[in-house]
Each structure stands twice: as C-alpha cells, then as structure tokens.
Design an enzyme around this catalytic site. Sequence first.
Site, mmCIF file in Angstrom:
data_model
loop_
_atom_site.group_PDB
_atom_site.id
_atom_site.type_symbol
_atom_site.label_atom_id
_atom_site.label_comp_id
_atom_site.label_asym_id
_atom_site.label_seq_id
_atom_site.Cartn_x
_atom_site.Cartn_y
_atom_site.Cartn_z
ATOM 1 N N TYR A 152 -10.117 3.838 6.057
ATOM 2 C CA TYR A 152 -9.562 2.990 4.993
ATOM 3 C C TYR A 152 -8.965 1.715 5.598
ATOM 4 O O TYR A 152 -9.299 0.593 5.201
ATOM 5 C CB TYR A 152 -8.505 3.761 4.185
ATOM 6 C CG TYR A 152 -7.664 2.877 3.315
ATOM 7 C CD1 TYR A 152 -8.233 2.157 2.273
ATOM 8 C CD2 TYR A 152 -6.290 2.732 3.541
ATOM 9 C CE1 TYR A 152 -7.465 1.314 1.483
ATOM 10 C CE2 TYR A 152 -5.518 1.908 2.757
ATOM 11 C CZ TYR A 152 -6.105 1.195 1.722
ATOM 12 O OH TYR A 152 -5.343 0.353 0.951
ATOM 13 N N THR A 181 -3.433 -4.149 3.351
ATOM 14 C CA THR A 181 -2.522 -3.006 3.455
ATOM 15 C C THR A 181 -1.840 -2.923 4.816
ATOM 16 O O THR A 181 -2.399 -3.364 5.839
ATOM 17 C CB THR A 181 -3.316 -1.694 3.210
ATOM 18 O OG1 THR A 181 -2.524 -0.575 3.583
ATOM 19 C CG2 THR A 181 -4.578 -1.641 4.040
HETATM 20 N N1 UFG Z 1 4.536 12.762 0.636
HETATM 21 C C1 UFG Z 1 4.971 14.057 0.461
HETATM 22 N N2 UFG Z 1 4.452 14.759 -0.600
HETATM 23 C C2 UFG Z 1 3.545 14.235 -1.478
HETATM 24 C C3 UFG Z 1 3.118 12.907 -1.278
HETATM 25 C C4 UFG Z 1 3.631 12.199 -0.212
HETATM 26 O O1 UFG Z 1 5.793 14.560 1.214
HETATM 27 O O2 UFG Z 1 3.117 14.941 -2.414
HETATM 28 C C5 UFG Z 1 5.069 11.986 1.767
HETATM 29 C C6 UFG Z 1 3.977 11.585 2.742
HETATM 30 O O3 UFG Z 1 3.745 12.606 3.671
HETATM 31 C C7 UFG Z 1 4.561 10.316 3.343
HETATM 32 C C8 UFG Z 1 5.372 9.704 2.192
HETATM 33 O O4 UFG Z 1 5.589 10.771 1.279
HETATM 34 O O5 UFG Z 1 5.436 10.651 4.372
HETATM 35 C C9 UFG Z 1 4.644 8.590 1.477
HETATM 36 O O6 UFG Z 1 3.340 9.048 1.122
HETATM 37 P P1 UFG Z 1 2.398 8.290 0.088
HETATM 38 O O7 UFG Z 1 1.136 9.095 -0.022
HETATM 39 O O8 UFG Z 1 3.134 7.983 -1.172
HETATM 40 O O9 UFG Z 1 2.117 6.907 0.806
HETATM 41 P P2 UFG Z 1 1.502 6.614 2.249
HETATM 42 O O10 UFG Z 1 2.622 6.060 3.068
HETATM 43 O O11 UFG Z 1 0.732 7.724 2.805
HETATM 44 O O12 UFG Z 1 0.374 5.567 1.845
HETATM 45 C C10 UFG Z 1 0.602 4.230 1.605
HETATM 46 C C11 UFG Z 1 -0.423 3.718 0.615
HETATM 47 C C12 UFG Z 1 -1.803 3.820 1.200
HETATM 48 C C13 UFG Z 1 -1.828 3.144 2.537
HETATM 49 C C14 UFG Z 1 -0.782 3.717 3.435
HETATM 50 C C15 UFG Z 1 -0.704 2.997 4.745
HETATM 51 O O13 UFG Z 1 -0.343 4.444 -0.566
HETATM 52 O O14 UFG Z 1 -2.735 3.218 0.323
HETATM 53 O O15 UFG Z 1 0.482 3.579 2.818
HETATM 54 O O16 UFG Z 1 -0.186 3.848 5.711
HETATM 55 F F1 UFG Z 1 -3.024 3.313 3.130
#
Ligand code: UFG
Length: 329
Positions: free
Chosen positions: A145, A121
């Site tokens: 993680y 990741t």
């Molecule tokens: N977001 C929202 N509302 C939501 C969900 C997400 O505003 O309901 C925002 C988050 O704050 C973030 C963006 O959308 O800014 C993306 O969020 P995600 O949860 O979809 O994805 P992440 O970037 O947090 O996570 C991804 C992978 C993880 C991994 C991570 C590494 O899903 O498994 O990248 O940083 F660990």
Amino acid sequence: MILVTGGAGYVGSHLVMALLEAGKDVIVFDSLELGHIEIIDILKKYGNLKFVQGNLKNLDDIRGVFLVNKIEAVVHFAAYSQVAESVQNPQKYYYNNVYGTLNLLNAMLEFGVNKIVFSSTAATYGEPVYTPIDENHPQNPINPYGNSKLMVERIMDDYDKAYGLKSVRLRYFNVAGADSKSRIGEWHNPETHLIPNVLKATPDKKFKMFGTDYGTKDGTCVRDYINVEDLAVAHIKALEYLQNGGDTNYINLGTNEGNSVKEVFAACEEVKGVSIPLEICSRRAGDPATLVADNKKAKEVLNWIPQKDLTDCIETAYQWEKVLKRSSK
Ligand code: UFG
C-alpha cells in the site's frame, strides 16, 4: 469544475461537502466498489454535483469525463487503502493505485489539465527513524500500500519535470471523525480503523486492542488523529495554492500530537458514557509503535492549522455511528 476521484468514499466525500458548501462545481468519479451511492445522494443536496460511475483502470471511463466537462483541477482519492490486504494481494494494489493513477494522469495530460492534489499517506515513510515525522524523513514503505502511494508520488515528480504537471501530495496521518452535522461519515466494510471499531464494540463483539507491549508511554501504539473536516480544509487550501501558481509540493497533514490506543479507548468510553467491552490481543502485524506528524510545513505553505481535537473526532464519529445504525448500514 473540480474533479474528485473517489468522492463517494470517506475522506473524498468530506472534501466534496466542503467544496459544495464553498459554492464550487464538483464532479465525482467513483467506481462505487468501496464508495456509497447513498453518500452521493446526500451530497447532491448541498450544491452543483455531477456523479460519474467509472473505474480508473479503464482509460476510456476517465477520458470520457474530461471529454465532456471543463475540469480546472483534480483531487485524487480513488485507491485501495488496507495495509494487510495489500500484503496479501499486492497485484490488486499496484494495478489499481498505480496503473489507475497513470490513466488519470494520461487523461489530464491529453486534455491540458495540470493541477492535481493527491491523497498520499504517512505509510510512505515506513518505520519511523525519528519522531515527529517531517516531510524530509526518509520514505521507505514497509508494505505494498505504502509502496503504491510512493510510486505515484515519484511519477508525479517526473510528470512535473517532463510535462509541467503540478501536484500537491498530502500525506495523511490517521484520519478520524465525521461531518459535524452528521450528514456523512466513515463507512467501511469491513471496518479496520480504531475509533469506529471501539465505538461499534458490543459484549458479543468486543473491541480487540492489538498489542499492549510496545515501547510507548502505556504500551499501546501512538498515532496522530487528524479530523476529517480539518483535512478537507487542507485540500481546499492545496487547490488554491496550485491555482495561485504554486509549485509541486508534498505536505504532512497531522496534528503534531500523539494519542495511544488506550487513550483513544478511554476517550471513547468518556464520550459514550459507558464502559466498552474490551479484549486485549497480540500485536497486529506491521503496526509501527509511534506515528506522529511534524505539521509545520502545512502551516508555512498552506496556512493550515488543524482546529479540532481527538474528542471532536470521537464525538462526531459516535453521532455518525448512530446514523449508520438507524439505517442498518
Ligand atoms: N487498533 C486496534 N484495534 C482495532 C483497530 C486498530 O487496537 O480494531 C490499533 C492498531 O493496532 C493501531 C491503532 O489502533 O495501533 C490505529 O490503527 P488504525 O487501523 O486505525 O490505523 P493505522 O495506523 O493502522 O492506519 C493508518 C491509515 C492507513 C495507513 C496507515 C499508515 O488508516 O490507511 O495509517 O501507517 F496506511
């Protein structure tokens, strides 16, 4: 036969579909704690798929698979992957993601299987010091993680030096979308990811936008959304690379393009053709402002170029949401 751990989960199931459609024999090993037996039942229609329910934390469960099957190579997805949960319960993450992988690797060594593609990741990079992030970017994870995935990457390096175990670690950015024929898709409970949460929003349960005060183009976080079917193709190419004698390697899987949360939200409204109920909230802990992949190495080593864009991801995710809703899952 290709062994896919975690093949009943989101990314794993899309690889299994691609392998079956390419005529490969596949065995899925999954605890079904997060994966779904319904997905296995669908996949079984598309080729020679064997399913074994088991937990990597039990060495005997995974040894049993190698004992009775001729495994050529392994693709290892089975892991917990929620950042926030990993901060609250690191034991769960290290025990499952690291110890579980050690058991898998032990079984591989015992049975002379020396090729593995590992689901790593972008979280192994931690807070970016430059962008786009290439594979030489420092790896300083900021949560358990990411640490658990980096530990496995390091273990794989040491196992190569000592035992000749060849691995390709694929570092995903933000995986999105679903099967283009809507047969399978993302099915998490609870759902934490952006696109499904935007698509699921209702007037009673508005979409919560976490943070509009980042130093980005529009104040919301920027991510690199990589289509799950494109990702599956990259895994098949990584398997071929190892089967052709390729050495241990580590490769980013992303698009080189960043989209903000606001842009994704607008694209979802466009696809649905309605305005989506929105609530602006404060930042979610641990979200870096920008995460975008430099994906040159994937092209050089695997000859892999992503074919699908953000709209493809949202359209397929939307079609899949309808399937889930119809079956009330
Ligand atoms: N977001 C929202 N509302 C939501 C969900 C997400 O505003 O309901 C925002 C988050 O704050 C973030 C963006 O959308 O800014 C993306 O969020 P995600 O949860 O979809 O994805 P992440 O970037 O947090 O996570 C991804 C992978 C993880 C991994 C991570 C590494 O899903 O498994 O990248 O940083 F660990």
